[in-house]
Design a protein around this motif. Structure first.
Motif, mmCIF file in Angstrom:
data_model
loop_
_atom_site.group_PDB
_atom_site.id
_atom_site.type_symbol
_atom_site.label_atom_id
_atom_site.label_comp_id
_atom_site.label_asym_id
_atom_site.label_seq_id
_atom_site.Cartn_x
_atom_site.Cartn_y
_atom_site.Cartn_z
ATOM 1 N N PRO A 86 14.141 2.353 -64.733
ATOM 2 C CA PRO A 86 12.949 1.675 -65.264
ATOM 3 C C PRO A 86 12.331 0.799 -64.183
ATOM 4 O O PRO A 86 13.019 0.354 -63.260
ATOM 5 C CB PRO A 86 13.513 0.830 -66.413
ATOM 6 N N LYS A 87 11.041 0.588 -64.302
ATOM 7 C CA LYS A 87 10.358 -0.301 -63.369
ATOM 8 C C LYS A 87 10.408 -1.723 -63.904
ATOM 9 O O LYS A 87 10.467 -1.947 -65.111
ATOM 10 C CB LYS A 87 8.901 0.145 -63.191
ATOM 11 N N ARG A 88 10.380 -2.659 -62.993
ATOM 12 C CA ARG A 88 10.319 -4.052 -63.404
ATOM 13 C C ARG A 88 9.049 -4.272 -64.221
ATOM 14 O O ARG A 88 7.958 -3.898 -63.804
ATOM 15 C CB ARG A 88 10.327 -4.957 -62.165
ATOM 16 N N GLY A 89 9.209 -4.839 -65.410
ATOM 17 C CA GLY A 89 8.057 -5.058 -66.285
ATOM 18 C C GLY A 89 7.937 -4.055 -67.410
ATOM 19 O O GLY A 89 7.160 -4.268 -68.348
ATOM 20 N N VAL A 130 8.402 -16.527 -60.042
ATOM 21 C CA VAL A 130 7.367 -15.576 -60.476
ATOM 22 C C VAL A 130 6.125 -16.377 -60.863
ATOM 23 O O VAL A 130 6.219 -17.324 -61.650
ATOM 24 C CB VAL A 130 7.871 -14.741 -61.667
ATOM 25 N N PRO A 131 4.959 -16.053 -60.296
ATOM 26 C CA PRO A 131 3.731 -16.788 -60.635
ATOM 27 C C PRO A 131 3.502 -16.858 -62.135
ATOM 28 O O PRO A 131 3.596 -15.847 -62.839
ATOM 29 C CB PRO A 131 2.639 -15.969 -59.944
ATOM 30 N N ARG A 132 3.199 -18.057 -62.621
ATOM 31 C CA ARG A 132 3.058 -18.304 -64.057
ATOM 32 C C ARG A 132 1.868 -19.237 -64.248
ATOM 33 O O ARG A 132 1.899 -20.398 -63.853
ATOM 34 C CB ARG A 132 4.350 -18.945 -64.579
ATOM 35 N N THR A 156 3.160 -12.751 -63.588
ATOM 36 C CA THR A 156 2.935 -11.569 -62.755
ATOM 37 C C THR A 156 4.168 -11.316 -61.899
ATOM 38 O O THR A 156 4.522 -12.133 -61.048
ATOM 39 C CB THR A 156 1.705 -11.745 -61.841
ATOM 40 N N LEU A 157 4.812 -10.181 -62.127
ATOM 41 C CA LEU A 157 6.034 -9.823 -61.418
ATOM 42 C C LEU A 157 5.732 -9.356 -59.994
ATOM 43 O O LEU A 157 4.577 -9.047 -59.671
ATOM 44 C CB LEU A 157 6.762 -8.728 -62.197
ATOM 45 N N PRO A 158 6.752 -9.291 -59.128
ATOM 46 C CA PRO A 158 6.529 -8.902 -57.726
ATOM 47 C C PRO A 158 5.855 -7.551 -57.537
ATOM 48 O O PRO A 158 5.174 -7.332 -56.527
ATOM 49 C CB PRO A 158 7.953 -8.893 -57.148
#
Length: 249
Positions: A86-89, A130-132, A156-158
């Motif tokens: 699976p992909k992150r997110g 992680v930017p929030r 927003t994840l990497p």
């Protein structure tokens, strides 16, 4: 027409009906096992992305197939066939590790080898925050399940995957955690409703790759008020028309 001919005709008609039913059941089983599985959202842990009363399709081929791709999860083989990560997110349906008879749905935030931690409500992956960004508030109890305005943060994840999270309490038990080392072949899952989600920070723990069922893909029906979709007379007032055929991100 003789009695024998009538009996044969009647028998043939019954046999044909049974054959059609069996074929339909087998086709449904194949579709459910290999392609799509319907899934209903039983709780508010993924709000605002998914709401209680959402009915969605899970794509079974997204991560390959394991024993849990089959109905009742028979112990026929181990690992995954045609597996992919699976992909992150990704929003994923998986079997609850302590009790595989129970389905959970959460978002993948940690991949094998990652270090995951929450600090003051912010997600950290491998030591990097992680930017929030706070985008405002939601004052709709159907979305938040709360009787007052709730803060919304865009995360927003990497890899660029972005989604909204709810912050019900700035000092909840899950806002500050130890650092989790995700072991090989496992994933770290979290709900978007950060202060109201039983996830990998708590009882869920690390989720083995074998427990993945599929990726949440499309909301095909949604009804509020904990109503059943079979209660057709409630559709005019409770159906969430704006969520029909809504892709899960």
């Amino acid at each position: 027409m003789s009695v024998a001919e009538k009996s044969q005709k009647k028998s043939g008609g019954l046999g044909e009906t049974v054959s059609v039913i069996v074929q339909a059941l087998l086709l449904a089983l194949v579709i459910r096992t290999l392609l799509f599985q319907p899934f209903s959202i039983p709780s508010g842990s993924m709000r605002p992305t998914l709401l209680e009363g959402d009915y969605l399709f899970v794509t079974k081929w997204s991560y390959g197939y394991s024993r849990y791709s089959l109905p009742f999860g028979p112990d026929l083989f181990s690992g995954r066939i045609w597996g992919s990560e699976p992909k992150r997110g990704d929003v994923v349906v998986f079997k609850f590790p302590p009790d595989p008879s129970v389905d959970y749905i959460k978002r993948v935030v940690g991949l094998p080898g990652d270090k995951i931690q929450m600090k003051n409500g912010q997600l950290f992956i491998n030591g990097v925050g992680v930017p929030r960004v706070k985008t405002g508030q939601i004052d709709n109890p159907d979305i938040t399940e709360m009787p007052q305005p709730i803060d919304v943060y865009r995360e927003t994840l990497p890899n660029g995957v972005s989604y909204d999270t709810l912050d019900l309490n700035p000092n909840s038990i899950g806002d500050n955690t130890r650092e989790f080392d995700v072991p090989p072949g496992h994933y770290f899952m979290m709900g978007d409703n950060r202060d109201n989600s039983a996830d990998s920070r708590f009882t869920v723990g690390y989720v083995p790759a074998e427990n993945l069922v599929g990726r949440a893909n499309l909301v095909f029906f949604s009804i509020a008020g904990k109503a059943s979709p079979l209660e057709i007379w409630k559709w005019p007032s409770l159906m969430r028309v704006s969520r029909l055929f809504h892709f899960v991100n």
